[in-house]
Design an enzyme around this catalytic site. Structure first.
Site, PDB file in Angstrom:
ATOM      1  N   THR A  75       0.860  -1.185   0.000  1.00 54.17           N
ATOM      2  CA  THR A  75       0.000   0.000   0.000  1.00 54.17           C
ATOM      3  C   THR A  75       0.892   1.229   0.000  1.00 54.17           C
ATOM      4  O   THR A  75       1.535   1.546   1.008  1.00 54.17           O
ATOM      5  CB  THR A  75      -0.923   0.008   1.230  1.00 54.17           C
ATOM      6  OG1 THR A  75      -1.816  -1.104   1.149  1.00 54.17           O
ATOM      7  CG2 THR A  75      -1.744   1.298   1.271  1.00 54.17           C
ATOM      8  N   LYS A 108      -7.575   2.210  -3.186  1.00 53.09           N
ATOM      9  CA  LYS A 108      -7.288   1.710  -1.844  1.00 53.09           C
ATOM     10  C   LYS A 108      -7.599   2.789  -0.800  1.00 53.09           C
ATOM     11  O   LYS A 108      -8.121   2.496   0.283  1.00 53.09           O
ATOM     12  CB  LYS A 108      -5.812   1.284  -1.747  1.00 53.09           C
ATOM     13  CG  LYS A 108      -5.395   0.776  -0.365  1.00 53.09           C
ATOM     14  CD  LYS A 108      -6.169  -0.458   0.059  1.00 53.09           C
ATOM     15  CE  LYS A 108      -5.878  -0.860   1.494  1.00 53.09           C
ATOM     16  NZ  LYS A 108      -4.515  -1.375   1.678  1.00 53.09           N
TER      17      LYS A 108
END
Length: 271
Positions: free
Chosen positions: A187, A262
């Site tokens: 991420t 995300k």
């Protein structure tokens, strides 16, 4: 069969968390990459169901849209469940995996247990032991792993680590070239992802960002959700591998869109 209601459009500036979490009325801001676009998927994860707030048809496609004006985002999200991949047979590919932390270790374990040819690397080499004991190979550096494998996955803790492992001294970039692929499932922010992509693609290799939605337990159970963007041909090639580690995968277009989605998922889930 229940029918899906017409497109439901949520204003970018007015959408509230109450539409996703019944008790809350906190406004949510969506990244500009998703303004004015309609999205369609065949198997929405829980967070997207919260976003849509519309009935989900049995066996059919479901959809949602976010309204505003300008965007370069592709008009539709491409999605699949793990009922079968469209890429190469996983047994014909050599797979590298960089980063064996809380998420990376169970993801790599699932690949090895599925019969994949996996080479692993981690800064703390002892974290490789459990994987070597079940048949994984060991690479001495990200460069050596990328050089030895058809496609290399990385799962690092933060953007700085992701950049260093991909592009630093003995980084994966030094072992990549035409015919190879690099999939970053860390991420990271969109700018870092784009910087990594530029460095990877300069070698002639392909790049896919694929941040995951899910925590340790879904990682162990192979039920992660992949939010991918980048080279679509690489997406199709690694689809069978993603399906071992996850239950759903979404292709979102250009690099940076996966990172942006995300962020959306994190906001929806209150993370």
């Amino acid at each position: 069969m229940r029918s899906l209601r017409p497109w439901v459009t949520y204003p970018f500036t007015a959408m509230s968390m109450a539409q996703m979490h019944a008790a809350s009325r906190t406004p949510i801001q969506f990244p500009k990459e998703f303004h004015g676009k309609k999205f369609i998927c065949s198997s929405c994860p829980k967070c997207f169901d919260k976003l849509r707030r519309t009935p989900r048809p049995v066996g059919g496609a479901s959809s949602f849209s976010i309204s505003s004006r300008n965007s370069s985002m592709p008009a539709y999200i491409s999605s699949n469940t793990n009922s079968g991949g469209a890429g190469k047979d996983k047994s014909s590919m050599s797979i590298g995996f960089l980063g064996l932390g809380i998420m990376g270790s169970p993801m790599a374990h699932n690949l090895v247990k599925a019969g994949c040819d996996v080479t692993v690397w981690n800064r703390t080499t002892s974290k490789c032991d459990s994987l070597l004991n079940i048949g994984a190979k060991y690479g001495s550096s990200p460069e050596s792993v990328a050089s030895a494998c058809d496609v290399t996955f990385s799962m690092l803790a933060d953007p700085g680590s992701a950049m260093e492992v991909a592009c630093g001294k003995q980084g994966a970039v030094h072992g990549l070239g035409p015919g190879k692929g690099y999939v970053d499932v860390s991420t990271v922010d969109g700018q870092s992802s784009k910087a990594i992509s530029i460095a990877i693609k300069a070698t002639g290799a392909q790049f896919l960002e694929a941040p995951v939605s899910g925590s340790k337990k879904p990682a162990e159970e192979g039920k992660l959700i992949f939010l991918t963007a980048g080279d679509k041909s690489l997406y199709h090639e690694v689809a069978p591998i993603l399906d071992i580690m996850g239950k759903s995968r979404f292709y979102l277009g250009d690099v940076g869109n996966g990172a942006a989605m995300k962020l959306v998922v994190n906001m929806i889930m209150g993370r």
